[in-house]
Design a protein around this motif. Structure first.
Motif, PDB file in Angstrom:
ATOM      1  N   GLU A 221       0.852  -1.189   0.000  1.00 58.30           N
ATOM      2  CA  GLU A 221       0.000   0.000   0.000  1.00 58.30           C
ATOM      3  C   GLU A 221       0.887   1.237   0.000  1.00 58.30           C
ATOM      4  O   GLU A 221       1.798   1.360   0.817  1.00 58.30           O
ATOM      5  CB  GLU A 221      -0.900  -0.010   1.245  1.00 58.30           C
ATOM      6  CG  GLU A 221      -1.901   1.125   1.310  1.00 58.30           C
ATOM      7  CD  GLU A 221      -2.807   0.998   2.532  1.00 58.30           C
ATOM      8  OE1 GLU A 221      -4.030   1.135   2.374  1.00 58.30           O
ATOM      9  OE2 GLU A 221      -2.293   0.746   3.644  1.00 58.30           O
ATOM     10  N   ASN A 222       0.644   2.152  -0.930  1.00 56.47           N
ATOM     11  CA  ASN A 222       1.441   3.374  -1.002  1.00 56.47           C
ATOM     12  C   ASN A 222       1.107   4.257   0.200  1.00 56.47           C
ATOM     13  O   ASN A 222       0.106   4.976   0.209  1.00 56.47           O
ATOM     14  CB  ASN A 222       1.157   4.107  -2.320  1.00 56.47           C
ATOM     15  CG  ASN A 222       2.160   5.211  -2.578  1.00 56.47           C
ATOM     16  OD1 ASN A 222       2.539   5.948  -1.674  1.00 56.47           O
ATOM     17  ND2 ASN A 222       2.595   5.338  -3.820  1.00 56.47           N
ATOM     18  N   GLN A 223       1.968   4.173   1.211  1.00 56.15           N
ATOM     19  CA  GLN A 223       1.646   4.816   2.481  1.00 56.15           C
ATOM     20  C   GLN A 223       1.619   6.338   2.388  1.00 56.15           C
ATOM     21  O   GLN A 223       0.824   6.992   3.063  1.00 56.15           O
ATOM     22  CB  GLN A 223       2.653   4.370   3.551  1.00 56.15           C
ATOM     23  CG  GLN A 223       2.722   2.860   3.753  1.00 56.15           C
ATOM     24  CD  GLN A 223       1.424   2.279   4.288  1.00 56.15           C
ATOM     25  OE1 GLN A 223       0.649   2.958   4.931  1.00 56.15           O
ATOM     26  NE2 GLN A 223       1.181   1.011   4.012  1.00 56.15           N
ATOM     27  N   TRP A 224       2.484   6.938   1.576  1.00 55.26           N
ATOM     28  CA  TRP A 224       2.519   8.396   1.492  1.00 55.26           C
ATOM     29  C   TRP A 224       1.254   8.951   0.835  1.00 55.26           C
ATOM     30  O   TRP A 224       0.848  10.070   1.124  1.00 55.26           O
ATOM     31  CB  TRP A 224       3.755   8.856   0.729  1.00 55.26           C
ATOM     32  CG  TRP A 224       5.030   8.664   1.497  1.00 55.26           C
ATOM     33  CD1 TRP A 224       5.230   8.964   2.811  1.00 55.26           C
ATOM     34  CD2 TRP A 224       6.247   8.123   1.012  1.00 55.26           C
ATOM     35  NE1 TRP A 224       6.517   8.643   3.184  1.00 55.26           N
ATOM     36  CE2 TRP A 224       7.169   8.126   2.094  1.00 55.26           C
ATOM     37  CE3 TRP A 224       6.669   7.636  -0.219  1.00 55.26           C
ATOM     38  CZ2 TRP A 224       8.478   7.672   1.965  1.00 55.26           C
ATOM     39  CZ3 TRP A 224       7.975   7.189  -0.339  1.00 55.26           C
ATOM     40  CH2 TRP A 224       8.861   7.200   0.735  1.00 55.26           C
ATOM     41  N   LEU A 225       0.647   8.179  -0.065  1.00 57.55           N
ATOM     42  CA  LEU A 225      -0.626   8.602  -0.646  1.00 57.55           C
ATOM     43  C   LEU A 225      -1.786   8.288   0.294  1.00 57.55           C
ATOM     44  O   LEU A 225      -2.763   9.044   0.368  1.00 57.55           O
ATOM     45  CB  LEU A 225      -0.842   7.919  -1.999  1.00 57.55           C
ATOM     46  CG  LEU A 225       0.141   8.291  -3.113  1.00 57.55           C
ATOM     47  CD1 LEU A 225      -0.209   7.555  -4.395  1.00 57.55           C
ATOM     48  CD2 LEU A 225       0.144   9.795  -3.353  1.00 57.55           C
ATOM     49  N   ALA A 226      -1.682   7.168   0.979  1.00 56.64           N
ATOM     50  CA  ALA A 226      -2.746   6.805   1.928  1.00 56.64           C
ATOM     51  C   ALA A 226      -2.784   7.775   3.104  1.00 56.64           C
ATOM     52  O   ALA A 226      -3.865   8.113   3.607  1.00 56.64           O
ATOM     53  CB  ALA A 226      -2.542   5.373   2.418  1.00 56.64           C
ATOM     54  N   ALA A 230      -0.777  16.023   5.796  1.00 59.81           N
ATOM     55  CA  ALA A 230      -1.890  16.644   6.510  1.00 59.81           C
ATOM     56  C   ALA A 230      -2.567  15.664   7.455  1.00 59.81           C
ATOM     57  O   ALA A 230      -3.138  16.063   8.484  1.00 59.81           O
ATOM     58  CB  ALA A 230      -2.904  17.191   5.505  1.00 59.81           C
ATOM     59  N   ILE A 231      -2.519  14.376   7.129  1.00 65.53           N
ATOM     60  CA  ILE A 231      -3.115  13.348   7.996  1.00 65.53           C
ATOM     61  C   ILE A 231      -2.075  12.796   8.963  1.00 65.53           C
ATOM     62  O   ILE A 231      -2.332  12.647  10.161  1.00 65.53           O
ATOM     63  CB  ILE A 231      -3.712  12.211   7.142  1.00 65.53           C
ATOM     64  CG1 ILE A 231      -4.911  12.724   6.337  1.00 65.53           C
ATOM     65  CG2 ILE A 231      -4.112  11.032   8.016  1.00 65.53           C
ATOM     66  CD1 ILE A 231      -5.508  11.697   5.399  1.00 65.53           C
ATOM     67  N   ALA A 240       3.771   7.477  12.710  1.00 71.20           N
ATOM     68  CA  ALA A 240       4.189   8.215  11.518  1.00 71.20           C
ATOM     69  C   ALA A 240       5.445   7.597  10.908  1.00 71.20           C
ATOM     70  O   ALA A 240       5.582   7.521   9.683  1.00 71.20           O
ATOM     71  CB  ALA A 240       4.443   9.683  11.874  1.00 71.20           C
ATOM     72  N   GLY A 241       6.355   7.134  11.759  1.00 65.54           N
ATOM     73  CA  GLY A 241       7.547   6.473  11.240  1.00 65.54           C
ATOM     74  C   GLY A 241       7.221   5.187  10.513  1.00 65.54           C
ATOM     75  O   GLY A 241       7.805   4.878   9.474  1.00 65.54           O
ATOM     76  N   LEU A 264       5.953  16.968   8.622  1.00 68.77           N
ATOM     77  CA  LEU A 264       4.909  16.937   9.641  1.00 68.77           C
ATOM     78  C   LEU A 264       4.973  18.156  10.551  1.00 68.77           C
ATOM     79  O   LEU A 264       4.146  18.292  11.455  1.00 68.77           O
ATOM     80  CB  LEU A 264       5.025  15.658  10.474  1.00 68.77           C
ATOM     81  CG  LEU A 264       5.031  14.345   9.676  1.00 68.77           C
ATOM     82  CD1 LEU A 264       5.086  13.154  10.622  1.00 68.77           C
ATOM     83  CD2 LEU A 264       3.832  14.256   8.758  1.00 68.77           C
ATOM     84  N   GLN A 265       5.938  19.028  10.321  1.00 70.97           N
ATOM     85  CA  GLN A 265       6.038  20.252  11.106  1.00 70.97           C
ATOM     86  C   GLN A 265       5.002  21.271  10.630  1.00 70.97           C
ATOM     87  O   GLN A 265       4.449  21.163   9.535  1.00 70.97           O
ATOM     88  CB  GLN A 265       7.443  20.834  10.993  1.00 70.97           C
ATOM     89  CG  GLN A 265       8.540  19.896  11.478  1.00 70.97           C
ATOM     90  CD  GLN A 265       9.935  20.440  11.214  1.00 70.97           C
ATOM     91  OE1 GLN A 265      10.087  21.537  10.656  1.00 70.97           O
ATOM     92  NE2 GLN A 265      10.945  19.687  11.606  1.00 70.97           N
TER      93      GLN A 265
END
Length: 421
Positions: A221-226, A230-231, A240-241, A264-265
């Motif tokens: 699963e493409n985690q950066w798109l999922a 912002a999420i 997040a890691g 994420l900042q």
């Protein structure tokens, strides 16, 4: 049958749960979470199951529903993803082969009445990697409904994992039915043969799958798109890691040369300076390389011969043969006598073999992995064949050809001319 390679890698972190998983290729953990936790997830996903269409294709199944991105659909799923027992097992099994593990997928599955048994398969085959050497992922099935043979409970072939995965066909023994209840967890290796069973009853059965993989693989699963920034900025740092907002050393998965967690900042600078993210063994090699370069700049070619001022350096760098000092009026190379490359002996935390095989300075050629008993740790140079040659001092200018004492091989590095360093 357990994979001996993986067993050896995990031997330093003995764990009964891991031992059982490596021996059979799967394990079932009873009452790992409370019924209340599972009911919360099931309630969050109920409407999603209703809205999701059936799959297309014989592998996914035309009587099966699937959807992902569960961390955005149910806050309670994060408790399953970060379950300490599961994470400890995943880290122990996968840790020897990567710097960090990652979330491979979160997926909800509903097998409806009339669904055929799924083709037996191994999830690791999606990467087409070498077989029987390492494990690529670990799957965890969290049932939302009771798993029984009649409603399509997962079928697992014990002993089909590890080195046995070279056999594409199912083994002769019949599969076991992973019968369990909500709150239990079915954990199995990516090399274990498995598949959903046929649903021959009148009710569907639901479950979610959480999968962990080696951090340097492309996840299912493409985690950066999922989970875009912002999420993901609302996730805990650990979560997040896992979904990709950290680097896998060396420097893999970076954003503008930095850890992607900078996204994420609250605010991100338009221009970022790249920052090294290296493993300890690579940091040691780089430090030795930088030190050697600094010495080459600081010490002129007319410096005193190191074979006389520092015999140990002469032995390490091949400036003398069989313990005898060179008699030339010029040194073989401009190296500071204080230079030491002992930092290179740092052991690779992932127990990989060193990127280059070195022979010992005494010419006996003993080669081994870093940290192996009885095998010397290479302590030569960040560049494995940085062989430093002596300039000839007679009327004939150029390089004096010979054989290098550090590797007993022919020299190929250009000679140092004049004051070039």
């Amino acid at each position: 049958m357990a994979n001996p390679e993986v067993q050896t890698a995990c031997a330093t972190q003995a764990n009964p749960d891991v031992d059982r998983l490596l021996y059979d290729g799967f394990s079932i953990h009873r009452s790992l979470v409370s019924d209340r936790a599972i009911k919360a997830v099931s309630a969050d996903l109920f409407s999603q199951f209703e809205k999701t269409p059936f799959c297309s294709g014989d592998f996914y199944g035309s009587r099966t529903k699937r959807f992902g991105r569960l961390l955005t659909r149910s806050p309670s799923v994060s408790d399953l993803v970060l379950h300490p027992t599961v994470l400890a097992i995943a880290q122990t099994v996968l840790g020897p082969w990567c710097d960090t593990i990652q979330l491979n997928l979160t997926q909800a599955i509903e097998v409806h009445p009339g669904a055929l048994a799924q083709m037996a398969h191994r999830d690791q085959d999606m990467w087409c990697g070498d077989i029987g050497v390492r494990e690529y992922l670990i799957n965890v099935i969290w049932p939302l409904d009771p798993f029984r043979a009649e409603n399509g409970a997962t079928l697992i072939w014990p002993g089909s994992h590890g080195a046995m995965a070279v056999n594409e066909d199912p083994p002769g023994a019949a599969p076991i039915v992973a019968a369990c209840d909500p709150g239990d967890a079915i954990i199995f290796l990516g090399s274990t043969l498995h598949g959903a069973g046929a649903n021959v009853c009148r009710t569907s059965r639901r479950a979610i799958i959480v999968s962990y993989a080696l951090g340097w693989l492309k996840p299912y699963e493409n985690q950066w798109l999922a989970y875009p920034p912002a999420i993901a900025r609302h996730f805990s740092p650990e979560l997040a890691g896992l979904v990709g907002y950290r680097q896998h050393r060396p420097n893999l998965g970076n954003y503008e040369g930095q850890c992607p967690s900078v996204l994420l900042q609250d605010s991100v600078a338009s221009q970022l300076g790249a920052i090294d993210a290296l493993r300890p063994d690579q940091t040691a090699l780089l430090a030795a390389h930088v030190t050697a370069g600094a010495c080459l700049r600081q010490c002129p070619p007319t410096a005193r011969p190191h074979a006389q001022s520092c015999p140990s350096d002469a032995a390490v760098f091949g400036l003398g043969r069989t313990g005898r000092e060179r008699t030339s009026r010029r040194p073989a190379a401009a190296l500071c006598r204080n230079l030491r490359l002992d930092a290179v002996s740092a052991v690779d935390p992932c127990r990989r073999r060193w990127p280059y095989a070195h022979r010992r300075a005494d010419g006996r050629g003993q080669i081994g992995a870093a940290g192996d008993a009885g095998a010397p740790v290479p302590t030569l140079s960040a560049k494995p064949h940085l062989h430093l040659r002596q300039r000839s001092v007679g009327p004939r200018r150029g390089a004096r050809h010979g054989r290098c004492t550090s590797c007993a091989g022919p020299r190929s590095t250009p000679s140092i001319k004049g004051n070039d360093q």
